[in-house]
Structure formats: C-alpha cells, structure tokens
Design a protein around this motif. Structure first.
Motif, mmCIF file in Angstrom:
data_model
loop_
_atom_site.group_PDB
_atom_site.id
_atom_site.type_symbol
_atom_site.label_atom_id
_atom_site.label_comp_id
_atom_site.label_asym_id
_atom_site.label_seq_id
_atom_site.Cartn_x
_atom_site.Cartn_y
_atom_site.Cartn_z
ATOM 1 N N ALA A 117 0.832 -1.202 0.000
ATOM 2 C CA ALA A 117 0.000 0.000 0.000
ATOM 3 C C ALA A 117 0.871 1.258 0.000
ATOM 4 C CB ALA A 117 -0.941 -0.003 1.207
ATOM 5 N N LEU A 118 1.906 1.271 0.829
ATOM 6 C CA LEU A 118 2.792 2.431 0.885
ATOM 7 C C LEU A 118 3.471 2.656 -0.458
ATOM 8 C CD1 LEU A 118 4.213 4.695 2.390
ATOM 9 C CD2 LEU A 118 5.901 3.015 3.194
ATOM 10 N N GLU A 119 3.951 1.591 -1.075
ATOM 11 C CA GLU A 119 4.629 1.727 -2.370
ATOM 12 C C GLU A 119 3.661 2.194 -3.444
ATOM 13 O OE1 GLU A 119 8.065 -1.723 -1.716
ATOM 14 O OE2 GLU A 119 6.076 -2.255 -2.482
ATOM 15 N N VAL A 140 -1.587 12.419 4.898
ATOM 16 C CA VAL A 140 -2.461 11.740 3.938
ATOM 17 C C VAL A 140 -2.831 10.342 4.429
ATOM 18 C CG1 VAL A 140 -2.526 10.740 1.617
ATOM 19 C CG2 VAL A 140 -1.685 13.073 1.943
ATOM 20 N N VAL A 141 -1.843 9.631 4.967
ATOM 21 C CA VAL A 141 -2.105 8.284 5.492
ATOM 22 C C VAL A 141 -3.089 8.345 6.650
ATOM 23 C CG1 VAL A 141 -1.049 6.363 6.749
ATOM 24 C CG2 VAL A 141 0.055 7.273 4.696
ATOM 25 N N ARG A 153 -0.302 -5.765 0.587
ATOM 26 C CA ARG A 153 -0.468 -5.648 -0.861
ATOM 27 C C ARG A 153 -1.963 -5.586 -1.183
ATOM 28 N NH1 ARG A 153 4.318 -8.385 -0.272
ATOM 29 N NH2 ARG A 153 6.010 -7.591 -1.601
ATOM 30 N N PRO A 154 -2.328 -5.094 -2.385
ATOM 31 C CA PRO A 154 -3.746 -4.946 -2.723
ATOM 32 C C PRO A 154 -4.584 -6.198 -2.495
ATOM 33 C CG PRO A 154 -2.415 -3.812 -4.336
ATOM 34 C CD PRO A 154 -1.452 -4.534 -3.427
ATOM 35 N N GLY A 155 -4.026 -7.385 -2.806
ATOM 36 C CA GLY A 155 -4.777 -8.613 -2.631
ATOM 37 C C GLY A 155 -5.109 -8.923 -1.186
ATOM 38 N N GLN A 156 -4.452 -8.236 -0.265
ATOM 39 C CA GLN A 156 -4.709 -8.433 1.161
ATOM 40 C C GLN A 156 -5.639 -7.364 1.732
ATOM 41 O OE1 GLN A 156 -0.406 -8.208 1.956
ATOM 42 N NE2 GLN A 156 -0.528 -10.283 2.798
ATOM 43 N N ARG A 169 -2.873 7.889 -3.003
ATOM 44 C CA ARG A 169 -1.964 8.035 -4.146
ATOM 45 C C ARG A 169 -2.290 9.294 -4.943
ATOM 46 N NH1 ARG A 169 -2.605 3.406 -8.422
ATOM 47 N NH2 ARG A 169 -4.584 4.513 -8.614
ATOM 48 N N ALA A 170 -3.586 9.599 -5.092
ATOM 49 C CA ALA A 170 -3.982 10.798 -5.839
ATOM 50 C C ALA A 170 -3.578 12.075 -5.110
ATOM 51 C CB ALA A 170 -5.491 10.787 -6.069
#
Length: 260
Positions: A117-119, A140-141, A153-156, A169-170
């Motif tokens: 997520a951070l990356e 932002v976080v 990761r996104p899948g998690q 990210r935006a």
C-alpha cells in the motif's frame, strides 16, 4: 446507494480556477457514424471545491472529465489546468502535467498488485524520481485511515481499503486538482461513504479541488456543486445538493428521454 453525507460545512470564497473548458467539443467518426460526445461545453472548476458531474448514460460526463484532465484529446475548443492550455502541450508535456499537477481515482482502483500500500501511494513520486515529504505522507495516510495497512499488498486489502490507497496516491503529489471517474462504483455503501468522506475532507481540510463523475445521487450529495450533462451539453447545475434534489433532477431527465 452510498450512505448519506452529513450537512455541508461553510466554505471560504473560491480563490481561483483549478480547471476549465471553453466551447469544448468531442466528435467520434464521420458521416453516418458521426457521434457528438461533447457539444461546446464551457465550465469552470473552482479551487477548493468538490464538483460532481452527472447525467444519463451516454451523456458525455466521462468524456468531459477525460478531456478536461488531459486523458483524451478533443476536437475543438479549449481545456485548461490552471492557466495551462492542454491543447498546446505535446505528449511528453501532457504526461508531466498529469504526473505533477493532477490526481486520478478510477473505479477499478488501478493499483500495482506486487507493491505494498505504501509503495502504491508513493508510486507517482517514485516515477518522478522524487522522495515524499514525510509530514505530508503521514497526514495523507492519517486522513485515509491506512496507518495499519501500509505493508499490505492490494490482494490483502478490501475493496474499500484499496480505494483508500488510490485516494492517498492521488493526494501524495499535492495535485492542483483530483479527478475521480465513478470512484465508488465497485464499493458497497459503507466503503463508498468512507471514500467519499475522504474526498470531501481532502477539500475541506487540505484545500484540494475534486471533480467526480458519478451516477449515484447520494454520492453527488457529498459535493459542493453538481453539474448535469445531457446529449453532450451542459444543461443545469445545483449548488449545495441533496440526494433527493439530485434524484428528482435525474428523474426529470429520464422522463424527458422517454417522451422524446
């Protein structure tokens, strides 16, 4: 539908124009296959405001957003980010402008599955060869509630959490404007309300400018203003919208299309 928002807070007067179009037209094909997706649309998006774009299916709302954001070319007229004319930029200049001055949020999240997520949040800065401002990153976080998910990761992550990553990210490059194309379209009502709340807070607390395409009257009610398109033309707008008022306006569009 997404859960209803709280009553809007008062805003200071807008200080400038974050993006604008003038007589913007987009035509596909020619002859018998010619389709006018946008028909001389002129609109301004003020700094520090949240605008929703609505209208019947096929009315041109996503096309307007894509042209205004430099994601798609247009046939005539002009589109500007601040004072920069998009039509005057080459591909490299457009890419740089989108990277440095515009944030994007899409319905499908568009996260890199192999990155944490951070990356994913810092990816625009990584591509630009820049390091994140730690204070801004932490802010932002915190705003998006991702402090405990940065190593995942996104899948998690759930769909709502993935879209929060996309919102962060935006925001990370401090863009002058954020465009969202149905950003809650793949989310349930609770997750959608959270994401919309983050977008609204980014306007109120961070001074960002947000333009969102949506079909959901409840989602539109999070905005300061709703503009309505029909057949590629700007036909109406509503300030301080409520879900009921927006729904009534959309019903009027449906009734008109059935009788035309």
């Amino acid at each position: 539908m997404t859960a209803a928002p709280l009553a809007p807070h008062p805003h200071p007067a807008p200080t400038g124009i974050a993006a604008a179009t003038t007589d913007l037209s987009k035509v596909y094909g020619s002859g018998d296959t010619r389709v006018v997706a946008l028909d001389r649309v002129s609109i301004s998006f003020h700094e520090g405001r949240f605008t929703a774009i609505m209208g019947p299916s096929g009315c041109g709302k996503s096309t307007l957003m894509h042209c205004a954001a430099g994601l798609d070319s247009f046939s005539s007229g002009s589109a500007r980010i601040g004072t920069t004319e998009l039509g005057s930029l080459n591909d490299e200049q457009l890419t740089r402008l989108r990277r440095d001055r515009i944030g994007f949020i899409f319905q499908a999240f568009n996260l890199m599955p192999t990155l944490t997520a951070l990356e994913n949040i810092t990816l625009p800065l990584t591509i630009a060869g820049r390091k994140p401002d730690r204070q801004w990153l932490d802010h932002v976080v915190s705003l998006t509630g991702l402090s405990q998910r940065l190593g995942h990761r996104p899948g998690q992550l759930s769909g709502g959490q993935q879209q929060r990553v996309a919102v962060a990210r935006a925001l990370i490059a401090r863009p002058s404007i954020i465009f969202g194309d149905e950003p809650t379209g793949n989310l349930d009502s609770r997750a959608g309300a959270e994401v919309l709340g983050f977008l609204r807070d980014s306007v109120r607390e961070l001074g960002r400018t947000v333009v969102m395409v949506t079909h959901d009257p409840v989602a539109a009610a999070y905005a300061d203003r709703v503009v309505f398109l029909s057949d590629g033309r700007l036909v109406d707008e509503m300030v301080q919208p409520t879900a009921d008022r927006v729904l009534d306006r959309m019903k009027a569009f449906d009734a008109r299309s059935r009788t035309s």
